[in-house]
Design an enzyme around this catalytic site. Sequence first.
Site, PDB file in Angstrom:
ATOM      1  N   SER A 156      -8.912   9.294  22.465  1.00 32.61           N
ATOM      2  CA  SER A 156      -7.536   8.905  22.783  1.00 32.61           C
ATOM      3  C   SER A 156      -6.628  10.124  22.825  1.00 32.61           C
ATOM      4  O   SER A 156      -6.393  10.776  21.803  1.00 32.61           O
ATOM      5  CB  SER A 156      -7.001   7.933  21.734  1.00 32.61           C
ATOM      6  OG  SER A 156      -5.598   7.850  21.864  1.00 32.61           O
ATOM      7  N   HIS A 194      -9.369   7.818  26.818  1.00 33.76           N
ATOM      8  CA  HIS A 194      -8.527   6.669  26.467  1.00 33.76           C
ATOM      9  C   HIS A 194      -7.050   7.047  26.566  1.00 33.76           C
ATOM     10  O   HIS A 194      -6.607   8.039  26.004  1.00 33.76           O
ATOM     11  CB  HIS A 194      -8.883   6.253  25.038  1.00 33.76           C
ATOM     12  CG  HIS A 194      -8.286   4.979  24.559  1.00 33.76           C
ATOM     13  ND1 HIS A 194      -8.803   3.740  24.868  1.00 33.76           N
ATOM     14  CD2 HIS A 194      -7.217   4.739  23.767  1.00 33.76           C
ATOM     15  CE1 HIS A 194      -8.092   2.794  24.286  1.00 33.76           C
ATOM     16  NE2 HIS A 194      -7.112   3.370  23.611  1.00 33.76           N
ATOM     17  N   ASP A 200      -3.324   5.689  25.902  1.00 33.18           N
ATOM     18  CA  ASP A 200      -2.543   4.688  25.167  1.00 33.18           C
ATOM     19  C   ASP A 200      -1.112   4.621  25.679  1.00 33.18           C
ATOM     20  O   ASP A 200      -0.314   5.527  25.438  1.00 33.18           O
ATOM     21  CB  ASP A 200      -2.495   5.063  23.673  1.00 33.18           C
ATOM     22  CG  ASP A 200      -3.778   4.709  22.955  1.00 33.18           C
ATOM     23  OD1 ASP A 200      -4.235   3.557  23.095  1.00 33.18           O
ATOM     24  OD2 ASP A 200      -4.313   5.583  22.244  1.00 33.18           O
ATOM     25  N   MET A 229       2.463   2.837  25.486  1.00 30.87           N
ATOM     26  CA  MET A 229       3.295   2.005  24.594  1.00 30.87           C
ATOM     27  C   MET A 229       4.707   1.921  25.143  1.00 30.87           C
ATOM     28  O   MET A 229       5.269   2.919  25.590  1.00 30.87           O
ATOM     29  CB  MET A 229       3.353   2.633  23.201  1.00 30.87           C
ATOM     30  CG  MET A 229       2.003   2.852  22.570  1.00 30.87           C
ATOM     31  SD  MET A 229       2.183   3.661  20.990  1.00 30.87           S
ATOM     32  CE  MET A 229       0.459   3.971  20.587  1.00 30.87           C
ATOM     33  N   MET A 268      -0.290  -1.165  25.762  1.00 29.63           N
ATOM     34  CA  MET A 268       0.396  -1.860  24.662  1.00 29.63           C
ATOM     35  C   MET A 268       1.813  -2.117  25.146  1.00 29.63           C
ATOM     36  O   MET A 268       2.779  -1.506  24.675  1.00 29.63           O
ATOM     37  CB  MET A 268       0.356  -0.988  23.405  1.00 29.63           C
ATOM     38  CG  MET A 268      -1.020  -0.979  22.754  1.00 29.63           C
ATOM     39  SD  MET A 268      -1.231   0.389  21.605  1.00 29.63           S
ATOM     40  CE  MET A 268      -1.737   1.667  22.732  1.00 29.63           C
ATOM     41  N   GLY A 292       0.079   0.844  17.754  1.00 28.40           N
ATOM     42  CA  GLY A 292       1.393   1.478  17.659  1.00 28.40           C
ATOM     43  C   GLY A 292       1.374   2.951  17.328  1.00 28.40           C
ATOM     44  O   GLY A 292       2.276   3.677  17.701  1.00 28.40           O
ATOM     45  N   GLY A 304      -1.363   6.537  16.066  1.00 35.01           N
ATOM     46  CA  GLY A 304      -2.654   7.096  15.675  1.00 35.01           C
ATOM     47  C   GLY A 304      -2.667   7.429  14.194  1.00 35.01           C
ATOM     48  O   GLY A 304      -1.649   7.317  13.504  1.00 35.01           O
ATOM     49  N   GLY A 305      -3.843   7.818  13.716  1.00 37.14           N
ATOM     50  CA  GLY A 305      -3.960   8.326  12.361  1.00 37.14           C
ATOM     51  C   GLY A 305      -3.874   7.294  11.242  1.00 37.14           C
ATOM     52  O   GLY A 305      -3.633   7.651  10.088  1.00 37.14           O
ATOM     53  N   GLY A 341      -9.030   2.590  16.498  1.00 41.41           N
ATOM     54  CA  GLY A 341      -8.165   2.779  15.341  1.00 41.41           C
ATOM     55  C   GLY A 341      -8.922   3.096  14.067  1.00 41.41           C
ATOM     56  O   GLY A 341      -9.744   2.308  13.617  1.00 41.41           O
ATOM     57  N   GLY A 342      -8.675   4.281  13.547  1.00 38.33           N
ATOM     58  CA  GLY A 342      -9.248   4.658  12.249  1.00 38.33           C
ATOM     59  C   GLY A 342     -10.740   4.931  12.263  1.00 38.33           C
ATOM     60  O   GLY A 342     -11.378   4.902  11.210  1.00 38.33           O
ATOM     61  N   GLY A 377      -9.121   9.031  18.101  1.00 40.09           N
ATOM     62  CA  GLY A 377      -7.972   9.893  18.351  1.00 40.09           C
ATOM     63  C   GLY A 377      -7.965  11.086  17.421  1.00 40.09           C
ATOM     64  O   GLY A 377      -8.475  12.169  17.751  1.00 40.09           O
ATOM     65  N   SER A 378      -7.428  10.874  16.214  1.00 42.19           N
ATOM     66  CA  SER A 378      -7.211  12.004  15.299  1.00 42.19           C
ATOM     67  C   SER A 378      -8.492  12.671  14.810  1.00 42.19           C
ATOM     68  O   SER A 378      -8.460  13.831  14.408  1.00 42.19           O
ATOM     69  CB  SER A 378      -6.359  11.548  14.112  1.00 42.19           C
ATOM     70  OG  SER A 378      -6.868  10.349  13.575  1.00 42.19           O
TER      71      SER A 378
HETATM   72  C1  DX5 Z   1      -3.193   2.896  18.374  1.00 44.77           C
HETATM   73  C2  DX5 Z   1      -3.925   3.452  19.573  1.00 44.77           C
HETATM   74  C3  DX5 Z   1      -5.186   4.197  19.251  1.00 44.77           C
HETATM   75  C4  DX5 Z   1      -5.005   5.431  18.417  1.00 44.77           C
HETATM   76  C5  DX5 Z   1      -6.297   5.787  17.750  1.00 44.77           C
HETATM   77  O1  DX5 Z   1      -2.172   2.083  18.819  1.00 44.77           O
HETATM   78  O2  DX5 Z   1      -4.310   2.374  20.409  1.00 44.77           O
HETATM   79  O3  DX5 Z   1      -5.894   4.504  20.431  1.00 44.77           O
HETATM   80  O4  DX5 Z   1      -4.548   6.501  19.168  1.00 44.77           O
HETATM   81  O5  DX5 Z   1      -6.074   6.877  16.928  1.00 44.77           O
HETATM   82  P1  DX5 Z   1      -6.906   7.170  15.607  1.00 44.77           P
HETATM   83  O6  DX5 Z   1      -8.344   7.368  16.018  1.00 44.77           O
HETATM   84  O7  DX5 Z   1      -6.266   8.396  15.073  1.00 44.77           O
HETATM   85  O8  DX5 Z   1      -6.752   5.967  14.711  1.00 44.77           O
HETATM   86 ZN    ZN Z   2      -5.777   2.611  22.179  1.00 45.87          ZN
END
Ligand code: DX5
Ligand code: ZN
Length: 220
Positions: A7, A32, A34, A36, A67, A141, A143-144, A175-176, A196-197
């Site tokens: 992401s 990916h 995202d 928002m 989103m 909403g 990351g991290g 997520g996570g 993501g992170s």
């Molecule tokens: C959250 C996003 C995710 C997010 C994942 O709303 O949809 O794609 O960036 O990030 P990590 O892997 O850091 O949870």
């Molecule tokens: Zn996402």
Amino acid sequence: MMILSPSILAADFLNLGEDIKAIDEAGTQYIHIDVMDGCFVPAISFGMPILSAVRSATDKFLDVHLMIEKPERYVEEFARCGADGITFHLEACDCVKETIEKIHKCGKKAGISISPDTSVEALIPFLEMVDMILIMTVYPGRGGQQFIGYCEEKVKQLYQMIRERQLHIDIEVDGGIKLDNLEMIMNAGANVIVVGSAVFQKGKTKQNTEAFLKIFKERE
Ligand code: DX5
Ligand code: ZN
């Protein structure tokens, strides 16, 4: 087949081109994106200009996660800007079937996503139509965040539902996800993994991507 979808929400936007290059060269299959809108989720991330820019930098599958409220309004535009797959939230859309059809009409893969509080049963009416289901493993909403434990069960449940119906639908999780809970979520039945992170870290993005892909390879 296991698919990685880093992401770019966690990327370094001042050096986005370099970050895309790093994950691309490391062999990621998807990227990916995202989006928002500040309504469906409190945050506003980015939209079409960034998608177009990423499109111009890579041939990889662009996995767009909307989103946004009333996603049906923007399907054609995201398709035009280079999305390969468009996933929208069940909670944000009053015309789910029509939206899936719209995505398919644009020649793109269609996905629906559910937030942690939405049960997998809500997906049943749409299973025959979609290419992918995205189970959010954090509240959408930002990351991290920490992986929400009970979402493992939701993935297992969905996997069962798909098998019983003998359908071929990708199960994406988002997520996570980190190296240390990857095995658990793959065992639950997820095959498209958003990270993501745990991927985008200064100077380590390429090696992080490779580390995830190595685990996928070992499973084959
Ligand atoms: C959250 C996003 C995710 C997010 C994942 O709303 O949809 O794609 O960036 O990030 P990590 O892997 O850091 O949870
Ligand atoms: Zn996402």
